[in-house]
Scaffold this motif. Structure first.
Motif, short mmCIF file in Angstrom:
data_model
loop_
_atom_site.label_atom_id
_atom_site.label_comp_id
_atom_site.label_asym_id
_atom_site.label_seq_id
_atom_site.Cartn_x
_atom_site.Cartn_y
_atom_site.Cartn_z
N ARG A 28 1.46 9.04 -20.78
CA ARG A 28 2.57 9.50 -19.94
C ARG A 28 2.31 9.17 -18.48
O ARG A 28 3.24 8.85 -17.74
CB ARG A 28 2.75 11.02 -20.11
CG ARG A 28 4.11 11.50 -19.65
CD ARG A 28 4.27 13.00 -19.79
NE ARG A 28 5.41 13.35 -20.62
CZ ARG A 28 5.97 14.55 -20.62
NH1 ARG A 28 5.49 15.50 -19.86
NH2 ARG A 28 6.99 14.81 -21.40
N ALA A 29 1.06 9.23 -18.03
CA ALA A 29 0.71 8.87 -16.66
C ALA A 29 1.09 7.41 -16.39
O ALA A 29 1.54 7.07 -15.28
CB ALA A 29 -0.78 9.10 -16.39
N LEU A 76 2.61 18.29 -13.10
CA LEU A 76 1.74 18.30 -11.92
C LEU A 76 0.39 17.67 -12.24
O LEU A 76 -0.14 16.87 -11.44
CB LEU A 76 1.56 19.72 -11.41
CG LEU A 76 2.81 20.41 -10.88
CD1 LEU A 76 2.49 21.82 -10.42
CD2 LEU A 76 3.42 19.61 -9.74
N GLY A 77 -0.19 18.00 -13.37
CA GLY A 77 -1.47 17.43 -13.74
C GLY A 77 -1.40 15.92 -13.93
O GLY A 77 -2.31 15.19 -13.53
N ARG A 103 -1.99 9.75 -8.94
CA ARG A 103 -2.49 9.61 -7.56
C ARG A 103 -3.95 9.17 -7.55
O ARG A 103 -4.35 8.36 -6.71
CB ARG A 103 -2.34 10.94 -6.82
CG ARG A 103 -0.92 11.24 -6.36
CD ARG A 103 -0.77 12.70 -5.98
NE ARG A 103 -1.70 13.10 -4.94
CZ ARG A 103 -1.39 13.20 -3.65
NH1 ARG A 103 -0.15 12.91 -3.27
NH2 ARG A 103 -2.26 13.61 -2.77
N ALA A 104 -4.74 9.70 -8.48
CA ALA A 104 -6.16 9.36 -8.52
C ALA A 104 -6.38 7.89 -8.84
O ALA A 104 -7.39 7.30 -8.43
CB ALA A 104 -6.88 10.23 -9.54
N ARG A 105 -5.48 7.27 -9.55
CA ARG A 105 -5.61 5.85 -9.87
C ARG A 105 -5.47 4.98 -8.63
O ARG A 105 -5.99 3.87 -8.59
CB ARG A 105 -4.56 5.44 -10.90
CG ARG A 105 -4.72 6.11 -12.26
CD ARG A 105 -3.65 5.63 -13.21
NE ARG A 105 -3.74 6.29 -14.51
CZ ARG A 105 -3.07 5.89 -15.59
NH1 ARG A 105 -2.26 4.84 -15.51
NH2 ARG A 105 -3.20 6.54 -16.73
N GLY A 106 -4.71 5.47 -7.65
CA GLY A 106 -4.60 4.77 -6.38
C GLY A 106 -3.64 3.60 -6.35
O GLY A 106 -3.59 2.87 -5.36
#
Length: 270
Positions: free
Chosen positions: A102-103, A135-136, A142-145
């Protein structure tokens, strides 16, 4: 890019993503903050969960027709499948795999569909802070950049709040603790210590049926806030557990899906 004498300054272009709680099913559950956020949003992301849950998409579309700007866009993406029958030992890995897939969908939507410093939004059933993955998953994106964005969270009326309101009860008894959990955790861990009121969400296996013979009272609701809403309450031991199981199965067969929430209460209700 802008220039000033003797120096070069770069303007950071950041996309804005709204995570908007839209309530438990009643369009009137929208807060004024949610209405304003919807009016500001340029593109809305809807996840297609299949024909069985088309009602969920239609409600979001009705909300957008009422409150979104005339120029808004809607982008629909297919929601990755998740095996809901996974046993407890395999549950966490299965959920992690589903979240990763899903991310990838979220990352692609934000990168491809929100232009420049534009605005996008996910409309979240109930409240984004309570048993919702949005949210998670956005944290993982976001962490993937690879997709830069800021996010604003707009709270909504949860199914828990709607359940209490429709049954005209408080969630806790005076001076007593209340716990919100899932059907899986209640089944695996049993009744939590030091708690007299347990709110249960995401229960696909009618876990309340395991707690007969304990003098409990149940407040149950399905499709809360919608025209299909069903409410039942009373002592769990008076055949109500069996009746809820039958009503739930019939409703699921009729609509193809069901979302229900319930409160189990120890002690004599007011």
């Amino acid at each position: 890019m802008t220039y000033a004498p003797g120096r070069c300054a770069r303007i950071r272009i950041v996309k804005q993503i709204f995570v908007i709680g839209i309530g438990a099913g009643d369009p009137d559950h929208l807060t004024l903050q949610a209405v304003r956020a919807i009016a500001r949003t340029e593109v809305f992301f809807l996840l297609d969960k299949g024909e069985e849950k088309a009602d969920l998409v239609r409600l979001r579309e009705d909300i957008l027709r009422e409150h979104a700007a005339p120029s808004h866009r809607v982008v629909v993406a297919r929601d990755p499948e998740r095996d809901l029958r996974t046993s407890t030992p395999g549950y966490a890995p299965a959920v992690d795999d589903w979240r990763q897939r899903r991310a990838e969908v979220y990352e692609r939507l934000i990168a491809d569909e929100v232009r420049g410093d534009g605005t996008g939004a996910f409309l979240v059933w109930g409240d984004p802070a309570l048993y919702d993955s949005t949210l998670g998953i956005l944290d993982e994106v976001r962490a993937r950049g690879r997709a830069a964005f800021e996010r604003t969270v707009v709270p909504g009326v949860s199914s828990v709040s709607a359940l209490a309101a429709r049954h005209r009860i408080g969630l806790n008894q005076v001076g007593r603790a209340v716990q919100i959990t899932t059907g899986r955790r209640l089944a695996d861990g049993g009744w939590p210590d030091g708690v007299d009121d347990v709110v249960v969400m995401l229960d696909a296996h009618r876990t309340f049926g395991r707690f007969t013979g304990r003098g409990l009272h149940i407040y149950w609701g399905a499709y809360l806030g919608t025209p299909d809403e069903i409410l039942l309450s009373g002592p769990l031991d008076d055949g109500l557990a069996e009746r809820i199981a039958v009503v739930r199965a019939e409703a699921r067969e009729r609509k193809g899906w069901i979302m229900d929430t319930y409160l189990l209460r120890r002690g004599i209700p007011a």
